[in-house]
Design a protein around this motif. Structure first.
Motif, PDB file in Angstrom:
ATOM      1  N   ARG A  58      36.137  24.903  38.730  1.00 16.62           N
ATOM      2  CA  ARG A  58      35.857  24.261  37.439  1.00 16.62           C
ATOM      3  C   ARG A  58      34.364  24.223  37.152  1.00 16.62           C
ATOM      4  N   SER A 110      42.986  25.734  32.033  1.00 13.47           N
ATOM      5  CA  SER A 110      44.440  25.778  32.196  1.00 13.47           C
ATOM      6  C   SER A 110      44.830  26.702  33.347  1.00 13.47           C
ATOM      7  N   ASN A 158      43.966  24.859  36.633  1.00  9.15           N
ATOM      8  CA  ASN A 158      44.968  23.821  36.890  1.00  9.15           C
ATOM      9  C   ASN A 158      46.266  24.423  37.410  1.00  9.15           C
ATOM     10  N   GLU A 166      45.819  25.396  40.984  1.00 12.30           N
ATOM     11  CA  GLU A 166      45.847  24.225  41.866  1.00 12.30           C
ATOM     12  C   GLU A 166      47.267  23.730  42.077  1.00 12.30           C
ATOM     13  N   GLU A 167      48.094  23.768  41.048  1.00 12.37           N
ATOM     14  CA  GLU A 167      49.486  23.341  41.160  1.00 12.37           C
ATOM     15  C   GLU A 167      50.262  24.235  42.128  1.00 12.37           C
TER      16      GLU A 167
END
Length: 422
Positions: free
Chosen positions: A273, A281, A284, A287-288
């Motif tokens: 980031r 997006s 994220n 990371e998920e």
């Protein structure tokens, strides 16, 4: 990235630590193209990895249509910023500062667009105005706007004053006023309305805002980025082996690449980031899914590749990857002499060898073994390799073991290496 969302985007990426007059600043950059600056004191011949965050933030503003200015502290570097330093900086001479100023200016121009007609970055040196100012004028025209009571209560100064073993010299104490004057001059001559810097610069930035308001009654803005540490407490940009420099002659691209590969897993997505331009997006989503199909390892490689390409370019990234293949996967088919020179520079331990020696002696000289007896045991245990090839008996190291006639890689297991330089 749209202007209206720039400050919000920076906040969402974790890039803002302090911001002055936030709502007014958001309105300003929504409706105007602003000039902003960040200062870099040339106290070394190269910037280091800790300087990347302000450089990247300047680039984000430039991409959004704003006008970045890089101020090289040709004058202030002769004084030394005391901000959160435990002791006074080493004083450097004019010749060193002039040489380092030239080198750092070239580095900065690599990261920012300094050539296009539309909002090109401007490089300035504060020696341009300080060299023309005398001490009486400075004290009368600038010093009168500052209260000693306020200055000694700034965190950077207060910390030093509270240490009787160090204290703070008047020379360092004056630095805060010098940087404030930089902001004033840039506001006056280049319409600069925003200064950015690391979190340790907030005291200096706020002094500049104060000076401009007192002298012009106008509002200007300040923004700082976090000073990063990894979860183990190590300051970002520092390692046990020293600073990670942006100059490839001081820190090889391979070592730079490995720095990112070796960060803690918990820092990977935060650094994506902060340091990359990848859409939030996508980060994220990565990371998920970090625990799926070695996701976190792949993302760490992605971060290392992205940052090495950004700082050193595609060719040096490929060299760093070739060296990684050579060391960790014993693939020597594509290794180049220049790659081995990188390893000799700072990639792994190396020793100079002048005469023909056997493998046992080489292991002792390279500190991979403490004695010939231990070396013999390691060889018998099949834990030693020469240029990626396992060996199970002692032998003389001859020309066929010398890559490009100059280098031999000794390895004990997967992680312990030494480069023999003939």
């Amino acid at each position: 990235m749209s202007e209206v969302n720039l400050i919000t985007t920076l906040q969402n990426r974790g890039l803002i630590f302090h911001v002055a007059h936030e709502n007014n600043l958001k309105t300003l950059i929504k409706n105007n193209s602003v000039s902003l600056y960040c200062g870099f004191d040339p106290t070394e011949e190269s910037l280091h990895i800790g300087h990347l965050l302000p450089l990247i933030t300047l680039k984000r503003f430039q991409i959004s249509g704003h006008h970045p200015i890089v101020l090289i502290g040709g004058a202030t570097s002769l004084i030394g910023d005391p901000s959160f330093k435990h002791q006074e900086r080493e004083m450097h001479g004019h010749d060193n500062i002039d040489c380092w100023t030239e080198k750092i200016s070239k580095q900065v121009s690599y990261f920012l667009d300094c050539h296009s007609n539309n909002k090109k970055a401007l490089l300035l040196n504060n020696n341009q105005w300080f060299s023309k100012m005398n001490i009486i004028s400075f004290l009368r025209d600038i010093g009168k706007y500052f209260s000693i009571n306020t200055m000694i209560n700034k965190s950077a100064v207060k910390t030093r004053i509270s240490r009787p073993d160090q204290g703070i010299s008047f020379t360092e104490f004056s630095y805060n006023l010098l940087q404030a004057y930089d902001f004033f001059i840039l506001h006056k001559e280049h319409n600069v309305s925003l200064q950015i810097g690391g979190a340790d610069q907030w005291g200096n930035i706020s002094s500049g805002m104060h000076l401009i308001h007192r002298k012009t009654k106008q509002e200007v803005y300040g923004l700082t980025m976090p000073l990063l540490t990894q979860s183990n407490g190590i300051k970002f940009g520092k390692t046990e082996l020293g600073t990670i420099w942006l100059d490839s002659k001081k820190t090889s691209p391979y070592k730079f690449y490995q720095f990112w590969m070796n960060i803690e897993d918990s820092s990977v997505y935060r650094f994506l980031r902060l340091f990359t331009f990848i859409n939030l997006s996508e980060i994220n989503k990565r990371e998920e899914e970090k625990y799926i199909n070695n996701g976190i390892i792949n993302d760490k490689i992605f971060l290392a590749r992205t940052m090495t390409r950004f700082v050193h370019g595609e060719k040096k990234l490929l060299a760093a990857e070739r060296i990684t293949e050579f060391l960790f996967f014993k693939n020597i088919s594509h290794i180049r002499e220049s790659d081995l020179q990188q390893l000799q520079q700072d990639g792994i331990p190396s020793v100079q060898i002048k005469t023909i020696i056997d493998l046992q002696e080489a292991l002792v000289l390279s500190s991979l073994a403490t004695s010939r007896t231990q070396a013999k045991t390691m060889i018998s245990a099949n834990s030693i390799s020469i240029n990626g090839i396992k060996v199970n008996k002692n032998c003389l190291l001859k020309n066929q073991e010398k890559l490009f006639g100059k280098f031999t890689l000794l390895s004990r297991g997967k992680k312990n290496h030494c480069l023999l330089c003939w």
